[in-house]
Enzyme design. Structure first.
Site, PDB file in Angstrom:
ATOM      1  N   ILE A 154      44.026  47.968  33.947  1.00  0.00           N
ATOM      2  CA  ILE A 154      43.986  46.908  32.932  1.00  0.00           C
ATOM      3  C   ILE A 154      44.636  47.424  31.647  1.00  0.00           C
ATOM      4  O   ILE A 154      45.391  46.705  30.988  1.00  0.00           O
ATOM      5  CB  ILE A 154      42.536  46.431  32.707  1.00  0.00           C
ATOM      6  CG1 ILE A 154      42.051  45.674  33.954  1.00  0.00           C
ATOM      7  CG2 ILE A 154      42.450  45.550  31.458  1.00  0.00           C
ATOM      8  CD1 ILE A 154      40.599  45.233  33.915  1.00  0.00           C
ATOM      9  N   TYR A 172      27.254  45.716  42.242  1.00  0.00           N
ATOM     10  CA  TYR A 172      27.683  46.154  40.904  1.00  0.00           C
ATOM     11  C   TYR A 172      26.568  47.001  40.262  1.00  0.00           C
ATOM     12  O   TYR A 172      26.818  47.906  39.473  1.00  0.00           O
ATOM     13  CB  TYR A 172      28.074  44.966  40.030  1.00  0.00           C
ATOM     14  CG  TYR A 172      28.963  45.361  38.868  1.00  0.00           C
ATOM     15  CD1 TYR A 172      30.201  45.960  39.083  1.00  0.00           C
ATOM     16  CD2 TYR A 172      28.547  45.159  37.546  1.00  0.00           C
ATOM     17  CE1 TYR A 172      31.011  46.340  38.019  1.00  0.00           C
ATOM     18  CE2 TYR A 172      29.357  45.535  36.481  1.00  0.00           C
ATOM     19  CZ  TYR A 172      30.585  46.125  36.723  1.00  0.00           C
ATOM     20  OH  TYR A 172      31.384  46.508  35.664  1.00  0.00           O
ATOM     21  N   LYS A 214      27.237  47.517  31.480  1.00  0.00           N
ATOM     22  CA  LYS A 214      28.070  46.486  30.825  1.00  0.00           C
ATOM     23  C   LYS A 214      27.225  45.622  29.889  1.00  0.00           C
ATOM     24  O   LYS A 214      27.713  45.176  28.850  1.00  0.00           O
ATOM     25  CB  LYS A 214      28.786  45.618  31.864  1.00  0.00           C
ATOM     26  CG  LYS A 214      29.875  46.341  32.650  1.00  0.00           C
ATOM     27  CD  LYS A 214      30.991  46.903  31.772  1.00  0.00           C
ATOM     28  CE  LYS A 214      32.203  47.311  32.585  1.00  0.00           C
ATOM     29  NZ  LYS A 214      33.194  48.058  31.771  1.00  0.00           N
ATOM     30  N   ILE A 231      39.893  42.558  39.500  1.00  0.00           N
ATOM     31  CA  ILE A 231      41.303  42.904  39.692  1.00  0.00           C
ATOM     32  C   ILE A 231      41.356  44.191  40.516  1.00  0.00           C
ATOM     33  O   ILE A 231      40.554  45.107  40.278  1.00  0.00           O
ATOM     34  CB  ILE A 231      42.001  43.143  38.330  1.00  0.00           C
ATOM     35  CG1 ILE A 231      41.901  41.906  37.440  1.00  0.00           C
ATOM     36  CG2 ILE A 231      43.466  43.532  38.542  1.00  0.00           C
ATOM     37  CD1 ILE A 231      42.477  42.092  36.028  1.00  0.00           C
ATOM     38  N   LEU A 268      42.422  51.055  40.350  1.00  0.00           N
ATOM     39  CA  LEU A 268      41.850  52.272  40.937  1.00  0.00           C
ATOM     40  C   LEU A 268      40.328  52.201  40.955  1.00  0.00           C
ATOM     41  O   LEU A 268      39.694  52.559  41.951  1.00  0.00           O
ATOM     42  CB  LEU A 268      42.282  53.508  40.141  1.00  0.00           C
ATOM     43  CG  LEU A 268      43.640  54.141  40.457  1.00  0.00           C
ATOM     44  CD1 LEU A 268      43.799  55.413  39.628  1.00  0.00           C
ATOM     45  CD2 LEU A 268      43.786  54.451  41.938  1.00  0.00           C
TER      46      LEU A 268
END
Ligand code: NAD
Ligand code: 0WE
Length: 261
Positions: free
Chosen positions: A20, A156, A163, A192, A195
């Site tokens: 990103i 997640y 986050k 997205i 890596l």
């Protein structure tokens, strides 16, 4: 003239063409920003130096964000080239891989929790502390978050907590630095294939489900995140601080997925 012309940006988090942070740097270069970069370790050094050169920059510095010494060193060295910093991009996140695969309560450990929060959230305010003397009225900081901060998304796990902490960090930093005219924002990006995503089991399946459910019926690109980052980091966004902006094709507004007819 680009919306970032004359601005100096430090970009933390380039690891590959798919990062990103790479999409952000492309957008920043197009909009006229001058840039400096950090790399996590020697393994990434030559790659990041090559990318930097491609954007006309010779300013690259090692920085493992787990280390206060390395963070201090970045600004010490950068200070020899720049008098001030207009923009800091924080595009870093990490939790031990085994904590991102399986039932949350079963796979979460004290050590994994600590690492995830240290690397993914504390490091943002740590960079702000390091850059403090070089930032000024009109400077801004930007980080990258994910919907897992607010909603439960399978696997997640502890990154969701990190986050959530990062998004609260955005608000507390915005309140703390606002009196100096420094803005702090976040972008909550859709999934997205970078890596950081490549190690994740069934990420491809997640991408296709995400595209199917998102109002735009597709996934977002690093270019789209880069363009939103350029806007938030520019004077066009001078009235925006403490904000988390979704760049997710609208996924976050949806309730139940649409049914097949
Ligand atoms: P990436 O793997 O390209 O970038 C992650 C970066 O974090 C790498 O450059 C890596 O070197 C760096 N990093 C990890 N630990 C570090 C440490 N200790 N010190 C310094 N750097 C360290 O992946 P990405 O997807 O571009 O991730 C960038 C940010 O975007 C992360 O915060 C991630 O959580 C967030 N994000 C990613 C997605 C996605 O689906 N890819 C979606 C929303 C948000
Ligand atoms: O924030 C992220 C990536 C977070 C991440 C990924 C890794 C993989 C390799 C943090 N730490 C590590 N550690 C590793 O060893 N994303 C938003 C991308 C992502 O990661 C997921 C996702 C999505 C989306 C993990 C599980 C489920 C969904």
């Amino acid at each position: 003239m680009g919306i970032l012309s004359g601005k100096k940006a430090l970009i933390v988090g380039v690891a590959s063409k798919h990062s990103i942070a790479y999409g952000i740097a492309e957008s920043f270069a197009r909009e006229g920003a001058e840039m400096a970069f950090t790399y996590q370790n020697e393994k990434l050094q030559s790659r990041v130096e090559k990318f930097a050169a491609q954007w006309g920059s010779e300013l690259t510095f090692p920085c493992d964000v787990a280390s206060d010494e390395q963070i201090d060193q970045v600004f010490e060295e950068l200070g020899k080239h720049w008098d001030n910093i207009d923009i800091i991009i924080h595009a870093v996140g990490y939790a031990p891989a085994h904590e991102l695969d399986g039932n949350y309560v079963d796979v979460t450990t004290r050590e994994g929790f600590r690492t995830a929060h240290d690397i993914s959230s504390y490091s943002f305010v740590a960079l702000a502390k390091g850059a403090r003397k070089m930032m000024h009225e009109g400077s801004s900081l930007l980080t990258l978050s994910y919907l897992g901060a607010e909603r439960v998304l399978q696997n997640y796990n502890v990154m969701g907590l990190a986050k959530a902490s990062l998004e609260a960090n955005v608000r507390y930093m915005a309140a703390s630095l606002g009196k100096e005219g420094i803005r702090v924002n976040g972008i909550s990006a859709g999934p997205i294939k970078t890596l950081a995503a490549s190690g994740i089991k069934s990420f491809r399946r997640m991408l296709s489900e995400n595209a199917r459910q998102a109002p735009l019926r597709r996934n977002v690109t690093t270019e789209e995140v880069g363009n939103a980052a350029a806007f938030l980091s520019s004077d066009m966004a001078s009235g925006i601080t403490g904000e988390i902006l979704y760049v997710d094709g609208g996924f976050n507004i949806t309730g139940m997925a649409e049914m097949e007819v």
